[in-house]
Design an enzyme around this catalytic site. Structure first.
Site, mmCIF file in Angstrom:
data_model
loop_
_atom_site.group_PDB
_atom_site.id
_atom_site.type_symbol
_atom_site.label_atom_id
_atom_site.label_comp_id
_atom_site.label_asym_id
_atom_site.label_seq_id
_atom_site.Cartn_x
_atom_site.Cartn_y
_atom_site.Cartn_z
ATOM 1 N N LYS A 1 -0.179 -18.553 -130.957
ATOM 2 C CA LYS A 1 -0.520 -19.698 -131.805
ATOM 3 C C LYS A 1 -2.029 -19.908 -131.923
ATOM 4 C CE LYS A 1 -0.539 -23.295 -128.295
ATOM 5 N NZ LYS A 1 -1.996 -23.505 -128.427
ATOM 6 N N THR A 2 -2.777 -19.675 -130.839
ATOM 7 C CA THR A 2 -4.225 -19.882 -130.904
ATOM 8 C C THR A 2 -4.854 -18.917 -131.900
ATOM 9 O OG1 THR A 2 -4.226 -20.598 -128.593
ATOM 10 C CG2 THR A 2 -6.345 -20.003 -129.564
ATOM 11 N N ASP B 1 -3.752 -28.788 -132.920
ATOM 12 C CA ASP B 1 -3.201 -27.821 -131.967
ATOM 13 C C ASP B 1 -2.451 -28.573 -130.870
ATOM 14 O OD1 ASP B 1 -2.688 -25.372 -130.821
ATOM 15 O OD2 ASP B 1 -4.564 -25.301 -129.713
ATOM 16 N N GLU B 2 -1.471 -27.923 -130.257
ATOM 17 C CA GLU B 2 -0.668 -28.519 -129.176
ATOM 18 C C GLU B 2 -0.109 -29.878 -129.588
ATOM 19 O OE1 GLU B 2 0.161 -26.831 -126.729
ATOM 20 O OE2 GLU B 2 -1.415 -25.447 -126.104
ATOM 21 N N GLN C 1 7.880 -27.240 -125.255
ATOM 22 C CA GLN C 1 6.817 -27.258 -124.247
ATOM 23 C C GLN C 1 6.159 -28.629 -124.134
ATOM 24 O OE1 GLN C 1 4.446 -23.521 -123.649
ATOM 25 N NE2 GLN C 1 5.184 -23.017 -125.691
ATOM 26 N N ARG D 1 6.067 -18.397 -118.160
ATOM 27 C CA ARG D 1 4.771 -17.926 -117.647
ATOM 28 C C ARG D 1 4.896 -16.485 -117.156
ATOM 29 N NH1 ARG D 1 2.400 -20.651 -120.628
ATOM 30 N NH2 ARG D 1 4.505 -21.085 -121.352
#
Length: 764
Positions: free
Chosen positions: A47-48, A227-228, A258, A645
């Protein structure tokens, strides 16, 4: 400006090099224009890269003025990373505004705060400053009460609530709280400063009150990227809404699975309801995971899939299949720590013998490849102790090492003074903590009496008793409380039958802030920290940090439950701790980079590790017994975040017994373990009777319905079992996209053109 369909004629040769690395969905998100957009970006889906590339693309290819772009996120680190990566593609991105929400709010208020009587030179108050100001309005109130009020006001501002709004009762129904909030706001206005909540709340108020200001910013920022977005609170959503005009292009990036910071005010509904709040919005799903192998994704998805109201996505593993996650059932938390240590050691030193039926990996790995994840900070103690014993280097992320934590040092100082009343260091640390009116001069006088007086014998307790009558009244009272607590603890150590000192579990057991005595030495430890006021002292820091500190004190008491409630037992306990602490100082430790990571699940966001152990997957630990409804759903998302993770290997551990509340208790497997298809796990150890995992769904042939459906199961001669994730009708028949259990994705035009599909199934 191009719209989405304009890009259909682009070929790989005509696409600029910096865009060729993107997959089709990522590229679609970068090219998107014209309507609000939600980029639903699964874990590890890049996504970044998408959001930074989109910024550069708008500037480089679409001639967008970079000053008309506003991109906001939640941490300074993320904002810096966005800026750096965008500028690598086009250095003009430096002129775009890339900030955190609060940084943008401060920038806005320094230019427009005068409209609400705020001078541009205002200072931003932190939590301690809030409490200091509230203390002047709450004369005589305890620090705990002041902290709780400050927390309530901060929460109210997270929800964009003012003192006069009826909805404030949802934060705190008391009229007293509403009155204090009103007085606090008035006093803050008189001083001319703001708190962190104001950095979001006040810009919203200005934009709503002054249409000309709102229009100015709507004209200024033609593009707003967030973002986020799953971490946004209500006030931040309100700010976004006020900045957006009819012509503003708004794009948010996030993952509802998330959203794990509800305790900080994050509201998962912001992202779940984005399509309703921004009518006509498109959703682009980034479902290609570049981090984890397929079995890990399937395990994580099977748990979070039990949540209601999800936007839904099906992650595919670009790295393909691999080892199934291991579920290890272990007798107790000590064996859990041993299991983890041996697992790590065998991977770093493959020649070592296998004692837990795990094959040593063919390829040697480093300590830094490993991370141990747990629900609460207090759980680190067992792993730290075992890793020190085995010489495994480690680092504790997001927290101090267990014995370096203030509250643990306080408790150990009290215990040290209990066994040695000559311990001046421990006495000086704790005699006036919490504050009892025993100042430095009084302490110096007591120390002098103990070591230099005519009757000096080095016993600080006796010296304090001798001087009590000549000390000021407040100091005399404070000394009395301290010595009384020490004397009571001594009486507990003198008891012959340790079981008589065991207290029954209270109704508060397991609730935040509760500290419970149990067996052996734990009774003395709990009584001492309670009677000296250390428990209340650490609870007053704030609701979250205070509870974590109490959990650490409880874990220290749990460790003490293994020792008898006697002076000899206490000496052995302290000796054991000192030996552990001395191991932390082995030569050459400084500068070690190759270390195992010990970290809480909440702190893992944005991180990744080749090998992950998620420990303590038991009812009452993860999730806690008090988690229901929305809280339980957030715990599922926390499991999803932790599991994703892991890149190559995932281990889940669950104990049959665990020391909790000063006793050894029988534990039940977590509900999360029941939600995982056991065929996706490799189980070792002895599953307890309470373990009844979800079974694979029964299936019947779908041919009876005569059509393909999303969710249908099929079998392919080469690829094995898979699920239909997309069906498109074409002139030549249905085009289906299939995600196979191996992690591979394929497309088939029709059943006739793919004779290798020999069986078709659909879930009942």
């Amino acid at each position: 400006m191009l719209n989405r369909t304009d890009q259909s004629s682009e070929t790989q040769e005509t696409i600029p090099p910096y865009l060729r690395a993107l997959n089709p969905e990522q590229r679609e998100a970068v090219f998107h224009w014209g309507k609000p957009l939600l980029i639903l970006a699964g874990a590890g889906s890049g996504k970044t890269r998408v959001i930074t590339t989109k910024i550069a693309y708008l500037i480089r290819e679409q001639a967008m003025d970079p000053r008309s772009i506003l991109a906001v996120t939640f941490t300074n680190k993320a904002a810096r990373e966005m800026a750096e990566r965008a500028q690598l593609i086009d250095d003009r991105a430096a002129y775009a505004m890339l900030r955190t929400f609060h940084s943008f709010g401060a920038w806005f208020l320094r230019r427009n705060g005068r409209l609400v009587g705020l001078n541009a030179g205002f200072v931003i108050y932190d939590d301690d400053d809030m409490c200091s100001l509230l203390a002047t309005l709450m004369e005589g109130a305890s620090l705990a009460t002041i902290k709780q009020t400050a927390y309530g006001i901060a929460r109210a501002k997270d929800f964009s609530l003012s003192p006069e709004q009826p909805e404030l009762s949802l934060i705190d129904p008391r009229q007293e709280f509403r009155d204090l909030y009103t007085k606090y706001e008035e006093r803050l206005r008189q001083i001319g400063n703001v708190d962190f909540g104001d950095l979001i709340k006040k810009p919203v108020e200005i934009l709503r009150t002054y249409p000309e200001v709102a229009q100015h910013f709507k004209d200024r920022f033609q593009v707003i990227l967030v973002d986020e977005y799953q971490d946004a609170n209500i006030a931040q959503f309100e700010l976004l809404k006020e900045l957006c005009g009819p012509e503003t292009y708004v794009c948010v990036v996030g993952d509802d699975d998330q959203s794990i910071y509800r305790f900080r005010g994050a509201e998962v509904r912001n992202i779940q309801e984005f399509p309703e709040r921004f009518p006509g919005a498109d959703i682009i799903r980034l479902e290609r995971n570049y981090r984890s192998i397929a079995p890990i994704l399937q395990t994580a998805s099977s748990v979070v899939g039990h949540n209601q109201g999800r936007l839904g996505k099906l992650l595919s593993a670009e790295r393909g299949s691999g080892k199934k996650p291991v579920l290890a059932f272990l007798p107790n938390q000590d064996e859990e720590a041993v299991f983890c240590a041996e697992l790590i050691e065998r991977s770093v030193h493959p020649a070592q013998e296998d004692q837990n039926h795990e094959k040593a990996p063919a390829k040697k790995v480093s300590y830094a490849d490993w991370a141990v994840l747990y629900r609460t900070n207090a759980q680190s103690l067992g792993f730290e102790t075992e890793f020190l014993r085995c010489g495994i280097p480690y680092r504790v992320v997001g927290s101090l090492k267990f014995y370096e934590r203030e509250e643990v040092k306080d408790a150990l100082a009290l215990l040290a003074f209990l066994v040695n009343p000559r311990d001046e260091v421990a006495f000086r640390r704790m005699v006036n903590k919490p504050a009892r009116g025993v100042g430095t001069a009084t302490v110096d006088r007591i120390v002098g009496e103990a070591f230099m007086g005519a009757e000096a014998e080095g016993n600080l307790g006796i010296a304090a008793q001798r001087l009590k009558e000549v000390l000021p009244a407040k100091a005399r009272s404070g000394i009395g409380v301290f010595l009384g607590a020490i004397e009571k603890a001594h009486s507990l150590l003198d008891a012959e039958d340790t079981q008589q000192n065991s207290s029954p579990r209270s109704q508060d057991q397991g609730k935040p802030g509760a500290l419970q005595a149990g067996d052996g030495l734990s009774v003395c430890i709990v009584q001492l920290v309670q009677d000296t006021g250390i428990v209340d002292y650490h609870l007053t820091h704030d609701e979250i940090a205070g509870n974590q500190r109490i959990s650490n004190l409880q874990e220290l008491a749990n460790a003490g439950s293994l020792y008898p409630a006697s002076l000899q037992g206490l000496l052995e306990f302290l000796e054991h701790i000192e030996l552990d602490r001395s191991l932390e100082e082995f030569p050459g430790k400084e500068g070690i980079q190759d270390r195992v990571t010990l970290i809480t699940l909440h702190n893992t966001k944005g991180l990744e590790f080749p090998r992950v152990i998620m420990a303590g997957i038991e009812k009452g630990v993860f999730p806690r017994d008090d988690k229901t409804g929305a809280d339980l759903e957030e715990e599922r998302r926390l499991f999803y975040v932790g599991a994703t993770r892991a890149m190559d290997e995932l281990y889940l551990s669950s104990c049959t017994q665990r020391r909790m509340y000063g006793r050894t208790l029988f534990m039940e497997p977590s509900v999360f373990l029941m939600e995982i298809d056991r065929t996706n796990l490799r189980i070792i150890g002895s599953p307890p009777l309470g373990y009844s995992p979800r079974k694979p769904p029964s299936r019947v042939p779908a041919k009876a319905k005569g059509s393909w459906q999303v969710g249908s199961r099929l079998f392919h001669d080469d690829q094995g079992y898979g699920s239909v994730v997309e069906v498109q009708e074409t002139e030549e028949g249905p085009l289906i996209r299939v995600f196979f259990d191996t992690g591979k994705e394929m497309r088939f035009l029709s059943l006739k053109q793919s004779k290798r599909i020999t069986q078709i199934y659909e879930d009942r």
